[in-house]
Structures are given as structure tokens and as C-alpha cells.
Design a protein around this motif. Structure first.
Motif, PDB file in Angstrom:
ATOM      1  N   PRO A   1       0.825  -1.224   0.000  1.00 44.51           N
ATOM      2  CA  PRO A   1       0.000   0.000   0.000  1.00 44.51           C
ATOM      3  C   PRO A   1       0.857   1.271   0.000  1.00 44.51           C
ATOM      4  O   PRO A   1       0.566   2.231  -0.708  1.00 44.51           O
ATOM      5  N   LYS A   2       1.923   1.237   0.783  1.00 45.71           N
ATOM      6  CA  LYS A   2       2.819   2.402   0.850  1.00 45.71           C
ATOM      7  C   LYS A   2       3.665   2.532  -0.415  1.00 45.71           C
ATOM      8  O   LYS A   2       3.827   3.635  -0.951  1.00 45.71           O
ATOM      9  N   SER A   3       4.222   1.413  -0.892  1.00 48.03           N
ATOM     10  CA  SER A   3       5.113   1.497  -2.053  1.00 48.03           C
ATOM     11  C   SER A   3       4.361   1.931  -3.309  1.00 48.03           C
ATOM     12  O   SER A   3       4.888   2.695  -4.129  1.00 48.03           O
ATOM     13  N   ILE A   4       3.125   1.486  -3.464  1.00 47.80           N
ATOM     14  CA  ILE A   4       2.322   1.934  -4.612  1.00 47.80           C
ATOM     15  C   ILE A   4       2.017   3.419  -4.476  1.00 47.80           C
ATOM     16  O   ILE A   4       2.111   4.181  -5.453  1.00 47.80           O
ATOM     17  N   ALA A   5       1.656   3.839  -3.262  1.00 47.46           N
ATOM     18  CA  ALA A   5       1.399   5.268  -3.038  1.00 47.46           C
ATOM     19  C   ALA A   5       2.647   6.093  -3.292  1.00 47.46           C
ATOM     20  O   ALA A   5       2.577   7.195  -3.863  1.00 47.46           O
ATOM     21  N   ASP A   6       3.814   5.574  -2.882  1.00 47.96           N
ATOM     22  CA  ASP A   6       5.068   6.293  -3.116  1.00 47.96           C
ATOM     23  C   ASP A   6       5.364   6.432  -4.608  1.00 47.96           C
ATOM     24  O   ASP A   6       5.964   7.426  -5.033  1.00 47.96           O
ATOM     25  N   CYS A   7       4.976   5.438  -5.388  1.00 47.05           N
ATOM     26  CA  CYS A   7       5.146   5.531  -6.850  1.00 47.05           C
ATOM     27  C   CYS A   7       4.365   6.715  -7.415  1.00 47.05           C
ATOM     28  O   CYS A   7       4.809   7.351  -8.376  1.00 47.05           O
ATOM     29  N   MET A   8       3.207   6.967  -6.828  1.00 44.94           N
ATOM     30  CA  MET A   8       2.337   8.016  -7.353  1.00 44.94           C
ATOM     31  C   MET A   8       2.582   9.381  -6.712  1.00 44.94           C
ATOM     32  O   MET A   8       2.176  10.406  -7.272  1.00 44.94           O
ATOM     33  N   ARG A   9       3.262   9.389  -5.575  1.00 47.43           N
ATOM     34  CA  ARG A   9       3.435  10.637  -4.822  1.00 47.43           C
ATOM     35  C   ARG A   9       4.169  11.679  -5.665  1.00 47.43           C
ATOM     36  O   ARG A   9       5.228  11.437  -6.231  1.00 47.43           O
ATOM     37  N   GLY A  10       3.577  12.857  -5.766  1.00 50.69           N
ATOM     38  CA  GLY A  10       4.173  13.935  -6.540  1.00 50.69           C
ATOM     39  C   GLY A  10       3.942  13.814  -8.033  1.00 50.69           C
ATOM     40  O   GLY A  10       4.277  14.724  -8.799  1.00 50.69           O
ATOM     41  N   ARG A  11       3.370  12.703  -8.454  1.00 48.93           N
ATOM     42  CA  ARG A  11       3.145  12.463  -9.880  1.00 48.93           C
ATOM     43  C   ARG A  11       1.661  12.504 -10.237  1.00 48.93           C
ATOM     44  O   ARG A  11       1.299  12.934 -11.325  1.00 48.93           O
ATOM     45  N   LEU A  12       0.824  12.019  -9.329  1.00 48.15           N
ATOM     46  CA  LEU A  12      -0.604  11.873  -9.644  1.00 48.15           C
ATOM     47  C   LEU A  12      -1.453  12.505  -8.557  1.00 48.15           C
ATOM     48  O   LEU A  12      -1.238  12.250  -7.367  1.00 48.15           O
ATOM     49  N   LYS A  13      -2.406  13.322  -8.972  1.00 48.48           N
ATOM     50  CA  LYS A  13      -3.403  13.875  -8.056  1.00 48.48           C
ATOM     51  C   LYS A  13      -4.722  13.898  -8.795  1.00 48.48           C
ATOM     52  O   LYS A  13      -4.977  14.762  -9.637  1.00 48.48           O
ATOM     53  N   ALA A  14      -5.565  12.912  -8.497  1.00 48.63           N
ATOM     54  CA  ALA A  14      -6.796  12.710  -9.271  1.00 48.63           C
ATOM     55  C   ALA A  14      -7.743  13.895  -9.164  1.00 48.63           C
ATOM     56  O   ALA A  14      -8.422  14.247 -10.132  1.00 48.63           O
ATOM     57  N   GLU A  15      -7.770  14.518  -8.001  1.00 53.21           N
ATOM     58  CA  GLU A  15      -8.730  15.608  -7.776  1.00 53.21           C
ATOM     59  C   GLU A  15      -8.582  16.729  -8.804  1.00 53.21           C
ATOM     60  O   GLU A  15      -9.558  17.320  -9.252  1.00 53.21           O
ATOM     61  N   THR A  16      -7.338  16.998  -9.183  1.00 53.67           N
ATOM     62  CA  THR A  16      -7.087  18.087 -10.143  1.00 53.67           C
ATOM     63  C   THR A  16      -6.736  17.582 -11.538  1.00 53.67           C
ATOM     64  O   THR A  16      -6.397  18.366 -12.418  1.00 53.67           O
ATOM     65  N   GLY A  17      -6.783  16.259 -11.723  1.00 52.91           N
ATOM     66  CA  GLY A  17      -6.417  15.702 -13.030  1.00 52.91           C
ATOM     67  C   GLY A  17      -4.934  15.794 -13.315  1.00 52.91           C
ATOM     68  O   GLY A  17      -4.506  15.755 -14.469  1.00 52.91           O
ATOM     69  N   HIS A  18      -4.117  15.864 -12.241  1.00 53.83           N
ATOM     70  CA  HIS A  18      -2.677  16.065 -12.382  1.00 53.83           C
ATOM     71  C   HIS A  18      -1.979  14.722 -12.573  1.00 53.83           C
ATOM     72  O   HIS A  18      -2.140  13.801 -11.779  1.00 53.83           O
ATOM     73  N   LEU A  19      -1.182  14.574 -13.614  1.00 56.72           N
ATOM     74  CA  LEU A  19      -0.346  13.395 -13.829  1.00 56.72           C
ATOM     75  C   LEU A  19       0.920  13.827 -14.561  1.00 56.72           C
ATOM     76  O   LEU A  19       0.871  14.217 -15.730  1.00 56.72           O
ATOM     77  N   VAL A  20       2.037  13.782 -13.860  1.00 53.18           N
ATOM     78  CA  VAL A  20       3.318  14.212 -14.430  1.00 53.18           C
ATOM     79  C   VAL A  20       4.374  13.155 -14.125  1.00 53.18           C
ATOM     80  O   VAL A  20       4.501  12.708 -12.986  1.00 53.18           O
ATOM     81  N   LEU A  21       5.111  12.751 -15.152  1.00 50.92           N
ATOM     82  CA  LEU A  21       6.268  11.874 -14.974  1.00 50.92           C
ATOM     83  C   LEU A  21       7.495  12.680 -15.356  1.00 50.92           C
ATOM     84  O   LEU A  21       7.804  12.856 -16.540  1.00 50.92           O
ATOM     85  N   GLY A  22       8.177  13.198 -14.347  1.00 50.67           N
ATOM     86  CA  GLY A  22       9.276  14.129 -14.582  1.00 50.67           C
ATOM     87  C   GLY A  22      10.416  13.542 -15.386  1.00 50.67           C
ATOM     88  O   GLY A  22      11.139  14.272 -16.074  1.00 50.67           O
ATOM     89  N   GLY A  23      10.593  12.218 -15.318  1.00 50.51           N
ATOM     90  CA  GLY A  23      11.692  11.596 -16.041  1.00 50.51           C
ATOM     91  C   GLY A  23      11.412  11.363 -17.513  1.00 50.51           C
ATOM     92  O   GLY A  23      12.273  10.880 -18.238  1.00 50.51           O
ATOM     93  N   ILE A  24      10.194  11.686 -17.941  1.00 49.18           N
ATOM     94  CA  ILE A  24       9.824  11.462 -19.348  1.00 49.18           C
ATOM     95  C   ILE A  24       9.322  12.788 -19.910  1.00 49.18           C
ATOM     96  O   ILE A  24       8.134  13.082 -19.917  1.00 49.18           O
ATOM     97  N   ARG A  25      10.245  13.592 -20.362  1.00 47.87           N
ATOM     98  CA  ARG A  25       9.898  14.907 -20.894  1.00 47.87           C
ATOM     99  C   ARG A  25      10.545  15.150 -22.253  1.00 47.87           C
ATOM    100  O   ARG A  25       9.877  15.428 -23.234  1.00 47.87           O
ATOM    101  N   GLU A  26      11.873  15.009 -22.265  1.00 48.07           N
ATOM    102  CA  GLU A  26      12.616  15.356 -23.480  1.00 48.07           C
ATOM    103  C   GLU A  26      12.215  14.495 -24.670  1.00 48.07           C
ATOM    104  O   GLU A  26      12.163  14.970 -25.809  1.00 48.07           O
ATOM    105  N   TYR A  27      11.904  13.227 -24.408  1.00 50.28           N
ATOM    106  CA  TYR A  27      11.576  12.302 -25.498  1.00 50.28           C
ATOM    107  C   TYR A  27      10.083  11.984 -25.558  1.00 50.28           C
ATOM    108  O   TYR A  27       9.672  11.064 -26.250  1.00 50.28           O
TER     109      TYR A  27
END
Length: 612
Positions: free
Chosen positions: A263-289
Motif C-alpha cells: 500500500p505504501k510502495s504503490i502510493a510512493d510511486c504516485m506521490r508527486g506524480r498523480l493527483k486525481a482531484e485536479t487531473g494532475h499526472l506528471v512523470l518528470g523523467g519522461i519529458r525530453e523524449y
């Protein structure tokens, strides 16, 4: 696969090295050894078996000295025994070396050295490697560092090595190619290891050695040069790891701890990357390509073992959400079958450790053909993280148990976020569906927490089947790879033969195996294949098979048919593998414990497979 630990500084080296070797036991090994330098003497102790066997063997011996090297060996050349264990010494017992990896041209080197009068004590390629270094130093009249550099330019294969010289008790020489090596930087002391777990207790500042780099630690200074003898500036990074993360934390085994961490490790995967309430989904390591991914006409996923199963689930997800053809390849086969790779193809490489040798080889092949490589791995600073164009860390925390559990769900979480983002960008996912899936993905940690509450029930079921000789795991659609993963877990840690199959394929062969002694595990959650899998269960029951069914909470049909049912919370079909795999992990764990198996260190297996 083997484990390296070395130390030089003001502390006594032996306790640091022994504790470090114990931290690396999860990597898998069959013998252990240590070499220490003190007062111009080199003391070497080696023993087949566990680090505890080495401790007992060396008890009462001279373990003094402020410099030393230690090793846990997973046999490649030569059977597991005391002689083949590392460290190895040269002809005069002045040099000692530890080595991870395989030297492919060791046979020709050995023949040449035998002709020059060298005598070998072991059957290992590693001892040949050290004698080759010794021969170069004697022949060229050069320094040990230069002899190492010249030797590295001649050997073929993979290596991480650390050498010490009894006549230079302040110096350690290390090098790597294709096998990980990290250097911990303390105050007037240095720690070397295959990964950061033996180091984190002493310092959080580390240098990750790159391929074909040589590190020289001498009189409290660290210098790095490449194989062309060009000096390099060490890049010191701060470890993002806590000591508590590599302790059992009250659990009987690391595997059980890691199952319950999900439960924690899955949440940690999403922390800072996904926020459903605002429709936020960002993967910082996948930008240039990212634009290359948007235009991709094909995705190739390469992985091994559990990561390959995660890739199979990702194949379904990417094709459903992004409408891109996906091929999932065993990395170990990919490089040998002359695959068709076009410039601009996207290759996603998945590995928990980021050091899997077969996956690294597949990456190198794909890059040479012009493919864009995205990495999905857990270990910051690992080889895959450095070799790929872009990628994403799973942030699952250290996984010590050899059988992957939280790595699987973390990889699926990252791959799912990648597919969601790509589907939205490509327009193959409607915005309303995208938001719906974001909400559902964000709810997965809580649903995994609920699935874990079946632990006591699963333990009772395990008691019924702990003496079974064979298992069959069946699933359809998204749950077919889960069936494969469940069977793999049982094989790995309980040594029971198990097979995973698509449920529809049962009639094409495996049904012949079913009788009253055969447990059949169905992943039978409510999805688009539900009615079909109900029929499959009836077919098994008609042949007196024992059915264990993983069902969606509230199912009223399958519990009437199955011998045992385990409920999991409802979720979308695409995300169900994140939840349905949990009971299978627990089932394997409890059966293995009841069979008195070594759950965290199953026989013949290693955590990080760094040789082919």
C-alpha cells in the motif's frame, strides 16, 4: 549476483565487512570470504556456505587491520567450495582480489599463464584475472594501477573488482564493467559495495562507478580515471535510503514485510506524480523524449522474470489505452534472435535492480539500432538508469527478498501512469475516461490494504496444500500474466512445481493433469471474461480438481463452485492485477514457510542477475 564489500579507513575493517556481507545476503550466494592486511601480512579466510559459516570458521583468527575486502560468491566457474570462494590471491600471496561477473576469454588467458609457469589453486575465471594482472605488472614493470588498467583493456566480459596489496596497506583499487559498484565516502574512510545497503549505516554520500572506470583510493584520497587513463572528477550523490528500510521491522521475513509494504510502495510511486482531484499526472523523467513516445508506431518491452510479467500486463494496458502495438520480449532471448528494430521504435526496459545483465544487453542492442529507450527501475544510479534515454523510478524502496513482490506492483503502477499520460496525449483516451482511471488508480493502495486482510484465511488455505507436488494457475485477459506471476512465486520460494496458463488454453493440454490431487488457482475476478472463466472452473470441478479462486468481493456464483475462495476489492479490469496478485504472493509465502523453506534466500537464486 555476487556481493562485494570493502573498507579502508580508521575503523577495524573486519566487522564492517562482515556486517556488509550480511546485508548483501539477499543477492544469493554459496560461499563467502574476507581478506585483511595488517603489518605487512595478508590474512585470507574463505568458507563454503553462509556468512555465518565464515564467521565461525574465522573465529579466533587474526581479524585485525584497517583495510580489507569481502565477498559472497554465486558459482559460475567451478563448484561451490572453500577453494573457489573469493578473495583470490596471486602467485606470491601479495595481492588479493574479489570479482563479480564473468571473464569470457579466461580460458585462453589461463593457457597462456600456465605456459609461463603460473599455478592455479581454483577453477575460477576470477583467479585467472588476478594472475593476468600480476603477470602484466611483472612483465611491464609498472604500477599495480597501470597493470589493472592494461588488463582491463584485454579481458572480455563483465566485472566489478576490488584489489588490495599487502605492501600498500592504504590502497584499494576498484573497477567495473557491466556489474555494479558503489563507493561510500566517509570522513577519512571509504566503503565499497555492490549496492548501497552495506554503506547506508555509515554514510549517505556515494559515488556510483561507471562502466570502464577505475577508482583508486590511496591515503584517504579517491581518484577516478577511465580505461584510457583520463582522470575524471568523482560525482558524489546523496543516498535516498534509510537504515530502517533494510531491516525486517518486526516481520518474520523480508518477503512478508515487502508484501505488506505495498500500500505504501504503490502510493510512493504516485506521490508527486498523480493527483486525481485536479487531473494532475506528471512523470518528470519522461519529458525530453515524450514527443517520440507520442508518435511511436510500436513499443517493445524487454524484461526478465517478474518484470517480464509486469510487461505482459503493460502490453494489454498500452494497447487498450494508447492503441499502439506492443511486443513483450524476454531480454535473455531478444539479443540473440536478430530482432527487427526500426529507428524511432520505443523500447521500455524493466528491471527492479537496474543491473539485470540480459536487460542491459538488450538495451545496448536496441540503442545501436536507433531505438529510444525508456527505463523503469527501482535503484537510483543503477546501470539501466544511466544507459536509457529517459525513464521513471518506481520509488518502491529497497526490496531485500529475492522473490519480487512490491517491485511487481510498483512497476505496474509506473507503467500504468505512462500509458494513461500517453493515451491522453494521443487522444486515444477520452478526458472523462482519463479522470475516471486517475481516481481509480489513486484508490489502489487502500484496496491493496484491504486485500491484505485475507492473510489469516490464506494461511489456513496454505495448510491444506503445503504438501502438494504441483499447482496450476489460470487466468484470462489482464489476469493471465497474474497467473504466470503466481506460479513463479510458488516455484521460487516453495520449490513446488507450478505452471501458469491462459484459462482458455487449459483444454489444449494442461487439463490432462487435473485430478483430485491437483490444486488449481483461478484468478477469477469480475471482468469481461468472467462468464468464460466460470465455465473453466466447472471443467476443473468435473474432473475433481481442487479449486482455489481469487474473486471480486461480493461474488455469489464462484464461491458456490470453488473449494476455497479469497475475495479482493473491486477495481477496473485494467488495474485488477495490482490487487489480484496480493493473495497469490501471500499463498506462496505461507506455503513456503510451512515447508520450512528459506523464504528470503531461496536456493540457487540471486536477487540481481548480473551475469548471463
Amino acid at each position: 549476483m555476487c556481493g562485494i564489500v570493502a573498507y579502508v579507513g580508521e575503523r577495524e575493517a573486519a566487522p564492517v565487512i562482515i556486517k556488509g556481507l550480511k546485508r548483501l545476503e539477499y543477492r544469493g550466494y554459496d560461499s563467502a570470504g574476507i581478506a585483511l592486511a595488517k603489518n605487512g601480512e595478508l590474512n585470507v579466510y574463505k568458507k563454503q556456505g553462509k556468512v555465518a559459516d565464515l564467521e565461525n570458521f574465522a573465529a579466533g583468527e587474526d581479524l585485525g587491520g584497517n583495510i580489507g575486502i569481502g565477498h559472497t560468491r554465486w558459482a559460475t566457474h567451478g563448484e561451490p567450495n572453500d577453494v573457489n570462494a573469493h578473495p583470490h590471491t596471486d602467485s606470491t600471496s601479495s595481492l588479493a582480489m574479489i570479482h563479480n561477473g564473468i571473464i569470457e576469454n579466461y580460458d585462453s588467458l589461463k593457457k597462456d599463464l600456465l605456459g609461463k609457469g603460473h599455478i592455479f589453486k581454483s577453477e575460477t575465471d576470477s583467479e585467472v584475472f588476478l594472475h593476468f594482472i600480476e603477470d602484466i605488472r611483472n612483465r611491464e614493470g609498472c604500477s599495480l594501477v597501470e597493470a589493472v588498467r592494461l588488463a582491463l583493456s584485454k579481458v572480455v566480459g563483465a566485472y566489478a573488482i576490488v584489489l588490495m596489496d599487502k605492501d600498500n596497506p592504504g590502497q584499494l583499487i576498484a573497477a567495473r564493467k557491466g556489474s555494479p559498484l558503489v563507493i561510500g565516502v566517509g570522513e577519512n574512510e571509504f566503503f565499497l559495495a555492490s549496492d548501497a545497503t552495506p554503506i547506508v549505516e555509515y554514510t549517505n554520500e556515494v559515488v556510483y562507478l561507471n562502466d570502464q572506470e577505475i577508482a583508486v583510493i590511496n591515503d584517504g584520497e579517491l581518484n577516478i580515471r577511465n580505461i584510457e587513463d583520463i582522470p575524471l572528477t568523482p560525482y558524489i550523490q546523496t543516498l535516498d535510503m534509510e537504515l530502517e528500510a533494510i531491516e525486517k521491522g518486526g516481520f518474520e521475513h523480508f518477503m512478508l514485510k515487502e508484501i505488506f509494504e505495498q500500500p505504501k510502495s504503490i502510493a510512493d510511486c504516485m506521490r508527486g506524480r498523480l493527483k486525481a482531484e485536479t487531473g494532475h499526472l506528471v512523470l518528470g523523467g519522461i519529458r525530453e523524449y515524450a514527443h517520440k513516445l507520442d508518435k511511436a508506431e510500436r513499443i517493445i518491452i524487454v524484461a526478465c522474470g517478474t518484470s517480464w510479467h509486469a510487461g505482459l500486463v503493460a502490453e494489454y494496458i498500452f494497447e487498450d489505452w494508447c492503441r499502439i502495438p506492443v511486443e513483450v520480449e524476454y531480454a535473455s532471448e531478444f539479443r540473440y534472435r536478430n530482432p527487427i528494430i526500426n529507428e524511432g521504435d520505443i523500447v521500455i526496459a524493466i528491471s527492479q535492480s537496474g543491473e539485470t545483465a540480459d536487460t542491459l544487453a538488450a538495451i545496448e542492442l536496441a540503442k545501436s539500432k536507433g531505438a529510444i529507450i525508456f527505463g523503469v527501475c527501482n535503484v537510483v544510479g543503477s546501470s539501466i538508469a544511466r544507459l536509457t534515454h529517459e525513464g521513471a523510478y518506481t520509488h518502491a524502496g529497497p526490496e531485500i527478498g529475492v522473490a519480487s513482490t512490491k517491485a511487481f506492483t510498483a512497476q505496474l503502477t509506473v507503467l500504468g501512469m505512462m500509458a494513461l499520460k500517453l493515451g491522453l496525449r494521443r487522444g486515444t483516451l477520452k478526458e472523462s475516461k482519463f479522470h475516471e482511471l486517475l481516481v481509480e488508480l489513486e484508490s489502489i493502495p487502500a484496496k491493496v490494504e484491504k486485500a491484505l486482510k485475507s492473510d489469516s484465511l490464506i494461511k489456513k488455505i496454505s495448510e491444506k496444500f503445503k504438501d502438494s507436488k504441483n499447482f496450476l494457475y489460470l487466468g484470462r485477459g489482464y489476469n493471465f500474466p497474474v497467473a504466470l506471476e503466481g506460479a513463479l512465486k510458488l516455484k521460487e520460494i516453495s520449490y513446488i512445481h507450478a505452471e501458469g496458463y491462459p484459462a482458455a488454453e487449459m483444454k489444449h493440454g494442461p487439463i490432462a493433469l487435473i485430478d483430485e490431487e491437483m490444486p488449481v488457482v483461478f484468478i477469477a475476478t469480475q471482468d469481461s471474461s468472467y462468464e468464460k472463466i466460470v465455465s473453466n472452473i466447472q471443467e476443473v470441478k468435473a474432473r475433481k480438481g481442487k479449486v482455489i479462486a481469487i474473486v471480486t468481493e461480493g461474488d455469489e456464483i464462484i464461491p458456490q463452485m470453488a473449494d476455497y475462495t479469497i475475495e479482493v476489492p473491486a477495481t477496473t479490469e485494467e488495474l485488477m492485477p495490482l490487487v489480484s496478485v496480493i493473495p497469490l504472493q501471500l499463498l506462496s509465502y505461507h506455503i513456503a514457510v510451512m515447508r520450512d523453506c528459506n523464504v528470503d534466500q531461496p536456493r540457487n537464486l540471486a536477487k540481481s542477475v548480473t551475469v548471463e
